[in-house]
Design an enzyme around this catalytic site. Structure first.
Site, PDB file in Angstrom:
ATOM      1  N   ASN A 115      23.846  44.962  -9.771  1.00 37.19           N
ATOM      2  CA  ASN A 115      22.443  44.623  -9.520  1.00 37.19           C
ATOM      3  C   ASN A 115      21.507  45.306 -10.512  1.00 37.19           C
ATOM      4  O   ASN A 115      20.620  44.669 -11.083  1.00 37.19           O
ATOM      5  CB  ASN A 115      22.049  45.011  -8.093  1.00 37.19           C
ATOM      6  CG  ASN A 115      22.800  44.212  -7.052  1.00 37.19           C
ATOM      7  OD1 ASN A 115      23.599  43.339  -7.383  1.00 37.19           O
ATOM      8  ND2 ASN A 115      22.555  44.509  -5.783  1.00 37.19           N
ATOM      9  N   HIS A 161     -13.856  15.490 -26.016  1.00 35.14           N
ATOM     10  CA  HIS A 161     -13.438  14.244 -25.360  1.00 35.14           C
ATOM     11  C   HIS A 161     -12.820  13.262 -26.369  1.00 35.14           C
ATOM     12  O   HIS A 161     -12.830  12.048 -26.151  1.00 35.14           O
ATOM     13  CB  HIS A 161     -14.617  13.569 -24.647  1.00 35.14           C
ATOM     14  CG  HIS A 161     -15.356  14.473 -23.710  1.00 35.14           C
ATOM     15  ND1 HIS A 161     -14.873  14.814 -22.466  1.00 35.14           N
ATOM     16  CD2 HIS A 161     -16.525  15.148 -23.869  1.00 35.14           C
ATOM     17  CE1 HIS A 161     -15.742  15.634 -21.880  1.00 35.14           C
ATOM     18  NE2 HIS A 161     -16.736  15.858 -22.714  1.00 35.14           N
ATOM     19  N   SER A 282      11.887   4.909 -40.040  1.00 31.54           N
ATOM     20  CA  SER A 282      12.320   3.923 -39.056  1.00 31.54           C
ATOM     21  C   SER A 282      13.577   3.220 -39.537  1.00 31.54           C
ATOM     22  O   SER A 282      13.716   2.922 -40.728  1.00 31.54           O
ATOM     23  CB  SER A 282      11.206   2.904 -38.814  1.00 31.54           C
ATOM     24  OG  SER A 282      11.685   1.778 -38.114  1.00 31.54           O
ATOM     25  N   LYS A 288       7.533   2.859 -42.509  1.00 34.29           N
ATOM     26  CA  LYS A 288       7.131   3.892 -41.565  1.00 34.29           C
ATOM     27  C   LYS A 288       7.411   5.305 -42.079  1.00 34.29           C
ATOM     28  O   LYS A 288       8.417   5.562 -42.730  1.00 34.29           O
ATOM     29  CB  LYS A 288       7.865   3.703 -40.228  1.00 34.29           C
ATOM     30  CG  LYS A 288       7.490   2.450 -39.467  1.00 34.29           C
ATOM     31  CD  LYS A 288       6.028   2.449 -39.069  1.00 34.29           C
ATOM     32  CE  LYS A 288       5.673   3.504 -38.074  1.00 34.29           C
ATOM     33  NZ  LYS A 288       6.366   3.359 -36.784  1.00 34.29           N
ATOM     34  N   ASN A 290       7.100   8.734 -39.922  1.00 37.04           N
ATOM     35  CA  ASN A 290       6.807   9.149 -38.554  1.00 37.04           C
ATOM     36  C   ASN A 290       6.733  10.674 -38.386  1.00 37.04           C
ATOM     37  O   ASN A 290       7.582  11.396 -38.928  1.00 37.04           O
ATOM     38  CB  ASN A 290       7.866   8.608 -37.600  1.00 37.04           C
ATOM     39  CG  ASN A 290       7.880   7.091 -37.560  1.00 37.04           C
ATOM     40  OD1 ASN A 290       6.844   6.456 -37.717  1.00 37.04           O
ATOM     41  ND2 ASN A 290       9.050   6.509 -37.351  1.00 37.04           N
ATOM     42  N   GLU A 295       6.117  15.185 -32.529  1.00 27.33           N
ATOM     43  CA  GLU A 295       6.341  14.535 -31.237  1.00 27.33           C
ATOM     44  C   GLU A 295       7.332  15.318 -30.386  1.00 27.33           C
ATOM     45  O   GLU A 295       7.152  15.463 -29.164  1.00 27.33           O
ATOM     46  CB  GLU A 295       6.834  13.108 -31.459  1.00 27.33           C
ATOM     47  CG  GLU A 295       5.777  12.200 -32.077  1.00 27.33           C
ATOM     48  CD  GLU A 295       6.350  10.890 -32.589  1.00 27.33           C
ATOM     49  OE1 GLU A 295       5.561   9.992 -32.889  1.00 27.33           O
ATOM     50  OE2 GLU A 295       7.590  10.774 -32.701  1.00 27.33           O
ATOM     51  N   TYR A 322      18.453  42.425  -3.596  1.00 34.38           N
ATOM     52  CA  TYR A 322      19.117  41.484  -4.486  1.00 34.38           C
ATOM     53  C   TYR A 322      19.722  40.337  -3.690  1.00 34.38           C
ATOM     54  O   TYR A 322      20.294  40.517  -2.619  1.00 34.38           O
ATOM     55  CB  TYR A 322      20.228  42.181  -5.298  1.00 34.38           C
ATOM     56  CG  TYR A 322      20.861  41.249  -6.308  1.00 34.38           C
ATOM     57  CD1 TYR A 322      20.326  41.108  -7.576  1.00 34.38           C
ATOM     58  CD2 TYR A 322      21.980  40.477  -5.968  1.00 34.38           C
ATOM     59  CE1 TYR A 322      20.879  40.229  -8.495  1.00 34.38           C
ATOM     60  CE2 TYR A 322      22.537  39.593  -6.880  1.00 34.38           C
ATOM     61  CZ  TYR A 322      21.985  39.475  -8.138  1.00 34.38           C
ATOM     62  OH  TYR A 322      22.528  38.594  -9.033  1.00 34.38           O
ATOM     63  N   GLN A 327      20.741  34.999  -9.847  1.00 34.84           N
ATOM     64  CA  GLN A 327      21.661  34.562 -10.899  1.00 34.84           C
ATOM     65  C   GLN A 327      21.124  33.332 -11.624  1.00 34.84           C
ATOM     66  O   GLN A 327      21.441  33.100 -12.788  1.00 34.84           O
ATOM     67  CB  GLN A 327      23.029  34.256 -10.274  1.00 34.84           C
ATOM     68  CG  GLN A 327      24.123  33.865 -11.246  1.00 34.84           C
ATOM     69  CD  GLN A 327      25.468  33.774 -10.531  1.00 34.84           C
ATOM     70  OE1 GLN A 327      25.959  34.760  -9.996  1.00 34.84           O
ATOM     71  NE2 GLN A 327      26.037  32.586 -10.503  1.00 34.84           N
TER      72      GLN A 327
END
Length: 489
Positions: A115, A161, A282, A288, A290, A295, A322, A327
């Site tokens: 412990n 915003h 892509s 593309k 990316n 992300e 304990y 665990q």
């Protein structure tokens, strides 16, 4: 047959072996093997203390200390892997130690329980991970600080915003992220301190009747405080929660920055583009490019938050002291720490590959009437009450919208029809660059204020680097590396 050879640290009271299915269910070795180095360091400190108080005599002390040191050396150098049928890493260490030094290994667990042992190893592990995470945070901050220094007068819209709000500099924006991570670095340093509570000596829950010296164990482990109560010591996992929270906060801050990378590198914003070395493509669309790294950072923040929530749920309602529920802290803790460390490293690479586009930022300063507040403040300086000035500036915005022009393009007589106190000097307040440069209030985007922020964050980074230097290895580890484990015995 001794307990280490029997493959567990308990069993004398039992007349039958544990069902194999339940052994697999209750075993923590598949994940707590990660603590092997830390558990060995904790065991070295415990053995050293036992020797100092005479609970390990000279011959056994040498055998145990040298045996543990040999195991640690083999683990660190890759010659020995923590693997086997044991239920936990503690059992594995005692089994290997018994194989190497014989019956003296059975003295190591004197006045110690799994412990207080596991909490000690976990605290050492947490402190090591926190040092590494802070180091990664500093490296990322340095990228942003270097970029900010090049863009004190690169003007762009600031947003509220997700709508264009007021002009700020790119440097001001980048430093906002650097300061957020600076708060994380400070928080992680505090958690490092909290994790430095020494709990060896608390035993299973009620300490020991033997003449142990927990203060000596604390010294050898480099911990900063000694447990005040043995029940508290073995049941406390606040440091785990605080570590998970600190790591989760890093992930939240990285996710907010990553979201901006995704937005800014889109055609709709175009404020930045990614170097080929940090972008992906892509399988279908050849054109593309990316921001997949950003992300994934954004998504992995959710994973870290889930780990924090899981830890809170595990700890809620546990009675003292304990319980085996504890665990379950390790896998979630390790996951959030690994996730945060991986994201910080990825973010550093990604940040270095972001190429900013001041031309697009400058274009975005038009069309949003970003200096309407500056018009209102101009009027306030001329004695107009702010609420009246706010109303008049709003009328000027409406007039500019109807004419399809910017505020600074309105003829003076038109401006005066909306804002009677306006004079020819108003146009200096209406140009975005002039408006941004005029915001000299504390922490603002004016170049001289951002220069002050740069100096301040650099001082913070120096302080953090000094802390990293001071957050050294425990004295027992240094003694092990220098061959001084038996010195003074």
């Amino acid at each position: 047959m001794s307990e280490p050879q029997a493959g567990k640290l308990w069993g004398g009271r039992f007349g039958a072996e544990l069902d194999p299915a339940l052994h697999r269910f209750t075993a923590s070795f598949p994940f707590d093997r990660r603590l092997v180095r830390h558990d060995l360091v904790g065991s070295l400190a415990h053995a050293r203390m036992l020797a100092e108080v005479g609970l390990l005599d000279g011959q056994d002390a040498r055998a145990v200390l040298e045996g543990l040191a040999g195991i640690l050396r083999d683990v660190e150098e890759g010659r020995l892997a923590a693997d086997g049928p044991e239920e936990d890493v503690h059992t594995w260490i005692e089994r290997v130690l018994h194989e190497r030094i014989g019956e003296a290994a059975g003295r190591l667990h004197t006045a110690r329980s799994r412990n207080d042992q596991v909490s000690t190893a976990l605290r050492l592990c947490v402190r090591g991970c926190l040092r590494e995470l802070v180091e990664g945070v500093v490296a990322l901050q340095e990228v942003w600080v270097e970029q900010a220094a090049d863009h004190l007068q690169t003007w762009m819209p600031g947003y509220t915003h997700l709508q264009r709000a007021q002009p700020v500099s790119l440097a001001h924006h980048l430093l906002a992220h650097a300061w957020a991570l600076n708060a994380d670095a400070r928080r992680l340093q505090q958690v490092y301190h909290h994790a430095g509570l020494s709990v060896l000596g608390a035993g299973a829950l009620a300490g020991s009747s033997l003449p142990i010296r927990p203060d000596r164990t604390a010294y050898w482990l480099g911990f900063t405080a000694l447990f005040p109560n043995s029940l508290y010591a073995v049941s406390d996992r606040d440091y785990v929660l605080e570590t998970a929270f600190g790591a989760a906060m890093v992930l939240v801050h990285l996710s907010r920055w990553a979201e901006e990378v995704v937005l800014w590198t889109s055609a709709e914003f175009g404020f930045a583009e990614l170097a080929d070395s940090v972008a992906k493509g892509s399988s279908l669309m050849p054109q593309k490019k990316n921001p997949e790294v950003a992300e994934l950072i954004r998504a992995k923040a959710g994973r870290g938050l889930a780990a924090l929530a899981g830890l809170l749920a595990v700890l809620k309602g546990l009675p003292l002291s304990y319980n085996s529920d504890l665990q379950e802290d390790k896998e979630m803790l390790f996951d959030v720490l690994d996730t945060a460390a991986g994201c910080v490293d990825a973010a550093r690479c990604l940040a270095g590959g972001v190429r900013y586009r001041p031309d697009r930022m400058r274009q975005a300063l038009q069309g949003g009437y970003l200096t309407a507040t500056d018009l209102a403040e101009y009027l306030v300086r001329r004695g107009v009450p702010f609420r009246t000035a706010h109303h008049q500036a709003g009328r000027a915005v409406r007039e500019a919208e109807s004419r399809g022009c910017e505020l600074w393009e309105l003829p003076l007589e038109v401006l005066r029809s909306c804002c009677p106190q306006a004079d020819s000097d108003v146009y200096g307040a209406l140009q975005p660059e002039g408006a941004g440069a005029a915001r000299r209030s504390w922490g603002g985007p004016a170049p001289e204020r951002v220069a002050e922020q740069l100096e301040a964050i650099r001082r913070e980074l120096e302080t953090t680097r000094a802390w990293l230097q001071a957050a050294s290895q425990p004295p027992i580890y240094t003694a092990y590396r220098e061959g001084r484990l038996l010195e003074g015995l």
